[in-house]
Design a protein around this motif. Sequence first.
Motif, short mmCIF file in Angstrom:
data_model
loop_
_atom_site.label_atom_id
_atom_site.label_comp_id
_atom_site.label_asym_id
_atom_site.label_seq_id
_atom_site.Cartn_x
_atom_site.Cartn_y
_atom_site.Cartn_z
N MET A 58 0.83 -1.20 0.00
CA MET A 58 0.00 0.00 0.00
C MET A 58 0.87 1.25 0.00
O MET A 58 2.02 1.24 0.44
N GLN A 62 -2.29 5.70 1.40
CA GLN A 62 -3.21 4.73 1.98
C GLN A 62 -2.94 4.53 3.47
O GLN A 62 -3.86 4.49 4.28
N ALA A 260 -5.68 -2.84 -2.00
CA ALA A 260 -5.66 -2.98 -0.55
C ALA A 260 -5.52 -4.45 -0.18
O ALA A 260 -5.60 -5.34 -1.03
N GLU A 300 -10.95 3.26 4.38
CA GLU A 300 -10.11 4.41 4.02
C GLU A 300 -9.05 4.00 3.00
O GLU A 300 -8.82 4.71 2.01
N ALA A 301 -8.41 2.86 3.22
CA ALA A 301 -7.38 2.39 2.30
C ALA A 301 -7.97 2.11 0.92
O ALA A 301 -7.35 2.41 -0.12
N VAL A 304 -8.73 5.33 -1.15
CA VAL A 304 -7.53 5.87 -1.80
C VAL A 304 -7.08 4.95 -2.94
O VAL A 304 -6.75 5.40 -4.04
N GLY A 305 -7.06 3.63 -2.68
CA GLY A 305 -6.58 2.68 -3.68
C GLY A 305 -7.38 2.70 -4.96
O GLY A 305 -6.82 2.56 -6.06
N GLU A 308 -5.88 5.53 -6.90
CA GLU A 308 -4.50 5.32 -7.34
C GLU A 308 -4.39 4.31 -8.46
O GLU A 308 -3.52 4.41 -9.33
#
Length: 456
Positions: A58, A62, A260, A300-301, A304-305, A308
């Motif tokens: 990650m 992240q 993730a 949350e991760a 973002v992932g 990205e």
Amino acid sequence: MKFKTIIEPFRIKTVQPIRQTTREERERLLQKAHYNVFLLKADDVLIDLLTDSGTGAMSAQQWSGMMLGDESYAGASSFYKFEAAVKKITGFEHVLPCHQGRAAERILFGCMLKPGDVVPNNTHFDTTRAHVEYRGAKALDIPIPEGRDPALIHPFKGNMDLQALEKILQGKQVPLVVITVTNNSNGGQPVSMANIRQASEICHRYNVPLILDCARFAENAWFIKIREDGYANKTPLEIAQEMFQYADGACMSAKKDGMANIGGFLAIKDDDKLAKQCKDVLILTEGFSTYGGLAGYDLEALAVGLQEVLHEDYLEYRIRSVAYLGEKLTECGIPIVQPPGGHAIYIDAKAMLPHIPSNQFPAWALTLALYVEGGVRSVELGGMMFGKNDANPAEPNSAMELVRLAFPRRTYTQSHIDYVSEVLYHVNSIKDTIRGVKIVEAPAVLPHFSAKMAPV
């Protein structure tokens, strides 16, 4: 000036040591694991290409996002960030988080399937097939004919056979159609936008919903961008949004293109009744509808992932890394599914080991050789993973015997991949000494995860 070398679009900040083992150690460890690489301890594996599911690294963004994780049981702010990210990509109204993709499949199929139903797919993967069959339905694979020939070069070998689809819809009890992007079981091959659009048109003529199994949607979008006319100037996000525009729902293991280590979702476009039914099952089996079995920091991760994964520099590097190994293996005569897929290289074990009959699982045998000789863990996609052929129980269900080398995201460097190629060169030089394997003990469902095997 544009330079030739495509570099990793990141710097390494944290490292994890890898334990070296000897060939003699690996022989003992494999015997102790009943000749099943799933049963090895991760610490005993040098290069782990078993799967790209949840095994990636990650980003700093992240990790920092995880510190903001809202662990409220209901209505957590982390869920709304995750929901917004999914809605931006899919445009779907209803987003249900799950702990991983198979939970999404279980919920959706549990609400939509009954015994005797038929579910067409370009090619089902293992858990998808298992969940269809668990409901008493039939999982039917209808890839295009080109997709059944490992050596054939075709830009979109993951496509669904549309003539076969229409014929099935005319005469079978079909509650839904699934398209897997990219087509994992068929070599990680992409599906064209034209094929998705035309499949959607056919499904909607028969009032049958189209579902995307979208674990690798971003990789599929990149292939469309570089291979399909009319998409070169579109962003991966724009391409992904169009893909989902043609579907009525989606199941995702976000452990792949969610970047993730855990998580997934079930998303439904506008069928409020189905969404409510699925949400009720989610609450019963996974958790409340705003966490679905995930911690706030996981959501949350993922938020973002999912952003990205659509960065062009990442996708260019990702696809090129896989192609790099594919080119090296092709140069030395190791047969692979061509062209290289998006997340993995698939070795054609049937072509590489013609002396091992299908009922002795040549792909499984090759995974054992790769581990013993070089400490590389891979996975079989063949007669063990996909079970027996209903029409001929003596033969495996899979038409192909493949060994998948799946690339964890942002995890290994070029030197790791060069080492893998050296191991494969060596195994290729001793391939005539590789023996087949037999089943000692295996469960009826998803046998490859826990089967006990032995050399023939």
